[in-house]
Write an enzyme that holds these catalytic residues in place. Sequence first.
Site, mmCIF file in Angstrom:
data_model
loop_
_atom_site.group_PDB
_atom_site.id
_atom_site.type_symbol
_atom_site.label_atom_id
_atom_site.label_comp_id
_atom_site.label_asym_id
_atom_site.label_seq_id
_atom_site.Cartn_x
_atom_site.Cartn_y
_atom_site.Cartn_z
ATOM 1 N N LYS A 1 -11.640 -7.861 -0.216
ATOM 2 C CA LYS A 1 -11.382 -6.541 0.659
ATOM 3 C C LYS A 1 -10.971 -5.436 0.178
ATOM 4 C CE LYS A 1 -6.580 -4.897 2.786
ATOM 5 N NZ LYS A 1 -5.125 -4.863 3.454
ATOM 6 N N SER B 1 -3.605 -5.155 7.893
ATOM 7 C CA SER B 1 -4.361 -4.405 7.781
ATOM 8 C C SER B 1 -5.793 -5.443 7.225
ATOM 9 C CB SER B 1 -4.385 -3.711 6.213
ATOM 10 O OG SER B 1 -3.415 -4.057 5.446
ATOM 11 N N SER C 1 0.289 -7.630 5.732
ATOM 12 C CA SER C 1 -1.228 -7.321 5.612
ATOM 13 C C SER C 1 -2.081 -8.742 5.248
ATOM 14 C CB SER C 1 -1.473 -6.414 5.037
ATOM 15 O OG SER C 1 -1.381 -4.983 5.355
#
Lengths: 100, 491
Positions: free
Chosen positions: B82, B157, B181
Amino acid sequence: MSQFDNQTLENLKRLCRMSCTPEEDQDILHSLSRVLDYVEQLKEIDTTGIASCDYVLQSMLKNLMREDEVKPTLPREEFLHNAPDQIGGMIRVPPVMKAP
Amino acid sequence: MTHTPLHHFSAAQLRDSFVKGEFTAVSIAEYFLKRIEQHNQQLGAFLSILGPRMLLKAEALDRKRAHNKPLGRLAGVPVAIKDNMHIAEEITSCGSKFLNNYRAPFEATAVRLLEEEDALITGKTNLDEFAMGSSNEHSAYFNAHNPWDLSCTPGGSSGGSAAAVAARLSLIATGSDTGGSIRQPAGFCGVVGYKPTYGRVSRYGLVAFGSSLDQIGPFATRVEDIALAMESIGRHCPFDSTSLDFPPESYHLQANLKNIKIGIPRHFLENLKPEAKIHFEDNLQILRSLGASTIDIDLDILKYSIAVYYILATAEASTNLARFDGIRYGMRAKDAKTLDEIYELSRKEGFGREVKKRIMLGTYVLSAGYQDAFYKKAQKVRTLIIEAFDKAFAICDAVAMPVAPSSAFPLKSISDPLEMYLQDIFTIPANLAGLPAISVPSGFDSRQMPLGLQLIGPQMCDVPLVQYAHAFEQATQFTRKIPPLFDGLNS
């Protein structure tokens, strides 16, 4: 209803060191009013005598000590690599003090 | 003789095949880079693709194998990171314009540990700016899409990581989970997503959002691969003072739930829509068929989770994001002439609207005159939530809940901020109480979109929780399904 108005928003922007476009202002004012009205529901809960949660793993809470030793840190050149503006190995900023 | 395409392998299978010499690391890297090249434009999962770096690492790994050196537990496995975690010398954008040129000067501990286990890093994945969002629509660059239906959100997210694993552009990805997330995008994309106990994985090198809530964890196509990833990254790290100082755990997976009690917060779940309710009841039936018993528990206090979260997470974010001042790194507004203008204009130009909202909300709830009514009140309710979980875990081994109120929603379909925040109602509680929680694929709804079952365990009970999820997965096998759009062979 929350007391979140234009004046509050202006104060808040000063506190956050942030400016916004007029369109953002309107959207943020609306959103924050909505959210602040929503969180009012916490008032329903009696929290008299309840401790504040300062650390989520209470049973693991302990002091962390370490030797005060000199260890390698990020070299200056590497740090400055990301600086938006630099001069003579230092970060350049506009004058902070006015000339006398 | 027909060969199984590499993207059908689990990470564990691919590692074993690599170790046995069935493939070279370079051929694996080339295969997955080709898939990324073919699909990323459509999917938007990656913000940057680290092709040359990956090939160099693969060549080195092939040499390592040729010299009969010991190979790591992720040898040859393509892993995506990420883009709010540092890979030294690569861009960490956090999905923000503020950091579009920021090159990480050091390595995040989780990334270092993955590389020490010989993982092959594919690239950096898309996210809502600074991990603030539930739909990936707040990425400052472009939207990631759901591999099962490109018009839908992959969740957020960590939407890019979930989409990358679901479309088999990588077999493992890292995410960070502050209010769901990892788990919500995993549920939306039909992959496994795991948020460990707070402190289990070091946050060193993760750009902070809500520090008392943030936790790094893996996405994978199988629970056994989650275990493999956790054995790699679940380690103490002296650079994160909240990192748990325990020896690394090994995960011995078993496929039954004999004598396990699963707690169901019935009252808290009463507003579930009919389809979600029926699906959840079916999931419980599967858990019972594996030997578990279910028991009703009282977690009514969780209805206040969202209110508590949006006070605490924004308060912490407003403090954490004060470091983005346009002085030391990141963007500096070109037109700024005074110091105050540097702060104000850089933040105006560098931050997107959702980030501005959250910084302002956080500053408001911490400001003089409001701190007691909002921040301190929320801290006390957080204590009550932790206590309610403690009480529940006195009579059950894990709590079961859906991952989200529904399957993935169409992009741009939710404009009301509060409605978007309410998407996180089932994931936020585990962050507030620091609990390990896993999202495991549980089937498909009437729109043929994936749904997820969430299991939440007591603090520190990471290993048993992953075992329960493994048992559920073995019985259901929903993780074997690959989105049809992304199951073609490399051309």
